[in-house]
Enzyme design. Structure first.
Site, PDB file in Angstrom:
ATOM      1  N   ASP A  67       0.924  -1.081  -0.016  1.00  9.18           N
ATOM      2  CA  ASP A  67       0.050  -0.176  -0.113  1.00  9.18           C
ATOM      3  C   ASP A  67       0.983   1.290   0.077  1.00  9.18           C
ATOM      4  O   ASP A  67       2.145   1.259   0.306  1.00  9.18           O
ATOM      5  CB  ASP A  67      -0.922  -0.004   1.182  1.00  9.18           C
ATOM      6  N   ASN A 137      -7.772  -3.882  14.153  1.00  7.55           N
ATOM      7  CA  ASN A 137      -9.195  -4.164  13.720  1.00  7.55           C
ATOM      8  C   ASN A 137      -9.147  -5.406  12.736  1.00  7.55           C
ATOM      9  O   ASN A 137     -10.165  -5.463  12.170  1.00  7.55           O
ATOM     10  CB  ASN A 137      -9.968  -2.465  13.277  1.00  7.55           C
ATOM     11  N   HIS A 139      -7.347  -5.430   9.929  1.00  4.85           N
ATOM     12  CA  HIS A 139      -7.008  -5.174   8.534  1.00  4.85           C
ATOM     13  C   HIS A 139      -5.953  -5.575   8.127  1.00  4.85           C
ATOM     14  O   HIS A 139      -4.845  -5.952   8.971  1.00  4.85           O
ATOM     15  CB  HIS A 139      -7.296  -3.413   8.178  1.00  4.85           C
ATOM     16  N   GLU A 144      -9.742  -2.441   5.084  1.00  2.00           N
ATOM     17  CA  GLU A 144     -10.383  -2.380   6.412  1.00  2.00           C
ATOM     18  C   GLU A 144     -11.541  -3.235   6.339  1.00  2.00           C
ATOM     19  O   GLU A 144     -11.970  -3.691   5.470  1.00  2.00           O
ATOM     20  CB  GLU A 144     -10.867  -0.597   6.420  1.00  2.00           C
TER      21      GLU A 144
END
Length: 268
Positions: A67, A137, A139, A144
């Site tokens: 990313d 979380n 990801h 996400e």
């Protein structure tokens, strides 16, 4: 999914480095998928040490990063290109022309950039080993919660939790991007091997959901349950919410015997 639990984060980094080094030394033109964040820094240091010791060369290696923040200049100290240069590329013999990030500058079409990145990966023959971390979380990359399990490289809006987690890396008066380009979950699953590293108590809940929870877009990392060759390297803190610790330790001992005889990879 092969889960391996170590006493501490340094042992996680050392084992991850063994996986990377064996691939580079076995394959003539290896293709690595690389990650950023705090977790892989110690892995990159181990790889730099191995390079300096003459144990491996990156001269024939191609890399693709997961990313990059949207619209951030590669020369910016907050860019992931800068991160990779500082932590790995500047310290080994890799050809930087063969290191790729899903960069999308201001004014460029992110959808076209995503398609172009997918094409580059395909032209390189696909990713042999994808390095991953995991967010609190769940990801992976910047996929996400609720990301499509069929997603490809694209633009994503970052959640408030991810922004909060990453805010420590930005000065109070510094611009923090809220959008990023990221490989999709399907892109990640296309890698021949996936190696996820997780350390620290803050990752324990996400690790449990990834390994033993239902396959769900709510925990993007749970998609690794579908991967034939997913390796999960944990320290004790990250593994603290997993049940059946004894089984993972026993299974790893059996795998060690096989790996010592036949190598870490079964198709290289």
């Amino acid at each position: 999914m092969q889960v391996i639990i170590f006493d501490n984060a340094q042992q996680v980094a050392e084992n991850a480095a063994e996986w990377v080094a064996e691939l580079i030394n076995k394959k003539s033109n290896p293709v690595l998928g690389l990650a950023t964040g705090s977790t892989p820094i110690s892995l990159y240091q181990e790889l730099v040490n191995k390079y300096k010791a003459g144990e491996l060369s990156f001269s024939n290696t191609t890399s693709f990063n997961l990313d990059e923040y949207l619209g951030i200049n590669e020369k910016n100290q907050q860019s992931y290109r800068h991160f990779m240069n500082e932590n790995l590329f500047n310290h080994v013999d890799i050809n930087k022309l063969k290191t790729f990030l899903p960069t999308c500058n201001q004014g460029e079409n992110p959808r076209e950039q995503g398609l172009d990145y997918e094409d580059k990966i395909a032209q390189a023959g696909g990713i042999d080993l994808q390095i991953l971390g995991i967010g609190a979380n769940g990801h992976i990359g910047f996929n996400e919660p609720t990301s499509s399990l069929a997603s490809r490289t694209r633009i994503k809006t970052l959640t408030q939790q991810t922004l909060n987690d990453n805010s420590r890396l930005f000065a109070a008066d510094e611009f923090q991007p809220t959008l990023a380009m990221t490989m999709g979950i399907a892109t990640i699953l296309d890698a021949r091997y996936v190696l996820l590293m997780a350390t620290g108590k803050s990752k324990a809940k996400a690790v449990k959901e990834m390994v033993t929870g239902p396959l769900s877009a709510v925990c993007p990392a749970s998609s690794l349950q579908l991967h034939e060759n997913a390796i999960v390297l944990l320290d004790k803190e990250a593994a603290s919410e997993l049940e059946d610790h004894e089984y993972y330790v026993w299974a790893d001992k059996q795998n060690v015997k096989i790996n010592q005889e036949f190598g870490l990879y079964h198709n290289y």
